[in-house]
Design a protein around this motif. Structure first.
Motif, mmCIF file in Angstrom:
data_model
loop_
_atom_site.group_PDB
_atom_site.id
_atom_site.type_symbol
_atom_site.label_atom_id
_atom_site.label_comp_id
_atom_site.label_asym_id
_atom_site.label_seq_id
_atom_site.Cartn_x
_atom_site.Cartn_y
_atom_site.Cartn_z
ATOM 1 N N MET A 27 11.998 7.373 -4.271
ATOM 2 C CA MET A 27 11.133 6.509 -3.463
ATOM 3 C C MET A 27 11.874 6.086 -2.189
ATOM 4 N N SER A 28 11.641 6.811 -1.122
ATOM 5 C CA SER A 28 12.282 6.466 0.138
ATOM 6 C C SER A 28 11.338 6.796 1.278
ATOM 7 N N GLY A 29 11.796 6.560 2.488
ATOM 8 C CA GLY A 29 10.944 6.860 3.621
ATOM 9 C C GLY A 29 9.916 5.782 3.852
ATOM 10 N N LYS A 30 8.715 6.195 4.230
ATOM 11 C CA LYS A 30 7.660 5.240 4.571
ATOM 12 C C LYS A 30 7.195 4.472 3.331
ATOM 13 N N PRO A 31 6.842 3.184 3.507
ATOM 14 C CA PRO A 31 6.188 2.469 2.408
ATOM 15 C C PRO A 31 4.908 3.200 2.001
ATOM 16 N N LYS A 32 4.625 3.175 0.707
ATOM 17 C CA LYS A 32 3.403 3.814 0.207
ATOM 18 C C LYS A 32 2.529 2.745 -0.435
ATOM 19 N N LEU A 33 1.291 2.650 0.038
ATOM 20 C CA LEU A 33 0.362 1.617 -0.402
ATOM 21 C C LEU A 33 -0.637 2.188 -1.396
ATOM 22 N N HIS A 34 -0.736 1.573 -2.566
ATOM 23 C CA HIS A 34 -1.663 2.011 -3.612
ATOM 24 C C HIS A 34 -2.804 1.008 -3.730
ATOM 25 N N TYR A 35 -4.017 1.457 -3.381
ATOM 26 C CA TYR A 35 -5.189 0.572 -3.405
ATOM 27 C C TYR A 35 -6.419 1.444 -3.203
ATOM 28 N N PHE A 36 -7.604 0.842 -3.268
ATOM 29 C CA PHE A 36 -8.790 1.634 -2.947
ATOM 30 C C PHE A 36 -8.911 1.761 -1.429
ATOM 31 N N ASN A 37 -9.741 2.677 -0.971
ATOM 32 C CA ASN A 37 -9.879 2.938 0.462
ATOM 33 C C ASN A 37 -10.815 1.894 1.099
ATOM 34 N N GLY A 38 -10.290 0.692 1.222
ATOM 35 C CA GLY A 38 -11.072 -0.415 1.766
ATOM 36 C C GLY A 38 -10.157 -1.601 1.997
ATOM 37 N N ARG A 39 -10.728 -2.681 2.461
ATOM 38 C CA ARG A 39 -9.925 -3.845 2.834
ATOM 39 C C ARG A 39 -9.296 -4.544 1.632
ATOM 40 N N GLY A 40 -10.019 -5.452 1.063
ATOM 41 C CA GLY A 40 -9.501 -6.188 -0.090
ATOM 42 C C GLY A 40 -8.175 -6.869 0.210
ATOM 43 N N ARG A 41 -7.372 -7.045 -0.814
ATOM 44 C CA ARG A 41 -6.119 -7.786 -0.658
ATOM 45 C C ARG A 41 -4.992 -6.949 -0.075
ATOM 46 N N MET A 42 -5.223 -5.655 0.106
ATOM 47 C CA MET A 42 -4.208 -4.824 0.756
ATOM 48 C C MET A 42 -4.276 -4.946 2.273
ATOM 49 N N GLU A 43 -5.414 -5.389 2.807
ATOM 50 C CA GLU A 43 -5.592 -5.323 4.253
ATOM 51 C C GLU A 43 -4.578 -6.179 5.012
ATOM 52 N N SER A 44 -4.265 -7.359 4.503
ATOM 53 C CA SER A 44 -3.270 -8.207 5.177
ATOM 54 C C SER A 44 -1.895 -7.552 5.173
ATOM 55 N N ILE A 45 -1.621 -6.765 4.135
ATOM 56 C CA ILE A 45 -0.348 -6.037 4.059
ATOM 57 C C ILE A 45 -0.333 -4.915 5.092
ATOM 58 N N ARG A 46 -1.468 -4.213 5.229
ATOM 59 C CA ARG A 46 -1.575 -3.188 6.272
ATOM 60 C C ARG A 46 -1.341 -3.811 7.645
ATOM 61 N N TRP A 47 -1.984 -4.949 7.879
ATOM 62 C CA TRP A 47 -1.836 -5.648 9.153
ATOM 63 C C TRP A 47 -0.373 -5.989 9.434
ATOM 64 N N LEU A 48 0.311 -6.499 8.432
ATOM 65 C CA LEU A 48 1.696 -6.948 8.607
ATOM 66 C C LEU A 48 2.623 -5.775 8.913
ATOM 67 N N LEU A 49 2.473 -4.692 8.181
ATOM 68 C CA LEU A 49 3.289 -3.500 8.449
ATOM 69 C C LEU A 49 2.996 -2.958 9.844
ATOM 70 N N ALA A 50 1.714 -2.897 10.192
ATOM 71 C CA ALA A 50 1.335 -2.394 11.513
ATOM 72 C C ALA A 50 1.916 -3.287 12.614
ATOM 73 N N ALA A 51 1.838 -4.599 12.426
ATOM 74 C CA ALA A 51 2.367 -5.541 13.421
ATOM 75 C C ALA A 51 3.871 -5.359 13.605
ATOM 76 N N ALA A 52 4.562 -5.015 12.512
ATOM 77 C CA ALA A 52 6.012 -4.790 12.563
ATOM 78 C C ALA A 52 6.353 -3.410 13.117
ATOM 79 N N GLY A 53 5.325 -2.598 13.364
ATOM 80 C CA GLY A 53 5.557 -1.255 13.890
ATOM 81 C C GLY A 53 6.042 -0.269 12.840
#
Length: 221
Positions: free
Chosen positions: A1-27
């Motif tokens: 397990m290395s390289g890019k973070p891998k997100l496990h969730y359904f293909n939609g917002r839900g509680r993963m969306e804030s995590i997507r936002w945070l990673l994206a904001a950090a570049g």
């Protein structure tokens, strides 16, 4: 397990969306592994990937992290989006938790029975405009700075922007009485990493539609 973070969730917002936002904001670039069926979730549960048998789950730095707040804390700390000292972190936590409370209310709207939707919408508007937004407006006015905490970009700014945009999807004029929040929205949206995430084709998810609800329910129930 290395390289890019891998997100496990359904293909939609839900509680993963804030995590997507945070990673994206950090570049930070990340991969996504979407749960399509109940079996996909069961497989993760049976192979020991989910500490408490639930997603979101993020593979990062050799860990399989669960619990969205713990994941958010880790990412914010790792990428210097969590203030410079204990007091700033306390403020960031307060602002983030309040935004998440409103976020959860916004996300729940699509799942409301038809006869409850109108009342639920009224509750969203009431809490947004009378409980939450006045506080952020007051904070920005009190210190006169560009960001919520310590005059530097933090997790609190990211979470608030996500929530403001979701609230506007629900009611386009919901920020009408909050000029400082309108300015804040424009300012934070223009930060290069955020601006990129807001472009079409990014990993940001669209609002969940009613037609998507049965598919989501099948995965988790």
């Amino acid at each position: 397990m290395s390289g890019k973070p891998k997100l496990h969730y359904f293909n939609g917002r839900g509680r993963m969306e804030s995590i997507r936002w945070l990673l994206a904001a950090a570049g930070v670039e990340f991969e996504e592994c979407f749960l399509e069926t109940k079996d996909d979730l069961t497989k993760l549960q049976k192979d020991g990937s989910l500490l408490f048998q639930q997603v979101p789950m993020v593979e990062i730095d050799g860990m399989k992290m669960v619990q969205s707040r713990a994941i958010g804390n880790y990412i914010a700390t790792k990428y210097n989006l969590y203030g410079k000292d204990l007091k700033e972190r306390a403020l960031i936590d307060m602002y983030v938790e309040a935004a998440i409370d409103l976020n959860e209310l916004l996300m729940a709207h699509t799942f409301q029975p038809q006869d409850k939707k109108e009342q639920h919408f009224a509750t969203i508007v009431d809490k947004a405009t009378n409980r939450y937004f006045p506080v952020y407006e007051k904070v920005l006015k009190a210190h006169g700075q560009d960001f919520l905490v310590g005059n530097r970009f933090s997790r609190a700014d990211v979470q608030l922007l996500e929530t403001l945009l979701m609230a506007e999807e629900c009611k386009p004029d919901i920020l009408a009485k909050f000029p400082l929040l309108q300015s804040f929205k424009a300012r934070i949206s223009n930060i290069p990493t955020i601006k990129k995430f807001l472009q079409p084709g990014s990993q940001r998810k669209p609002p969940l539609q009613e037609k998507d609800v049965p598919k989501v329910m099948k995965i988790f129930h």
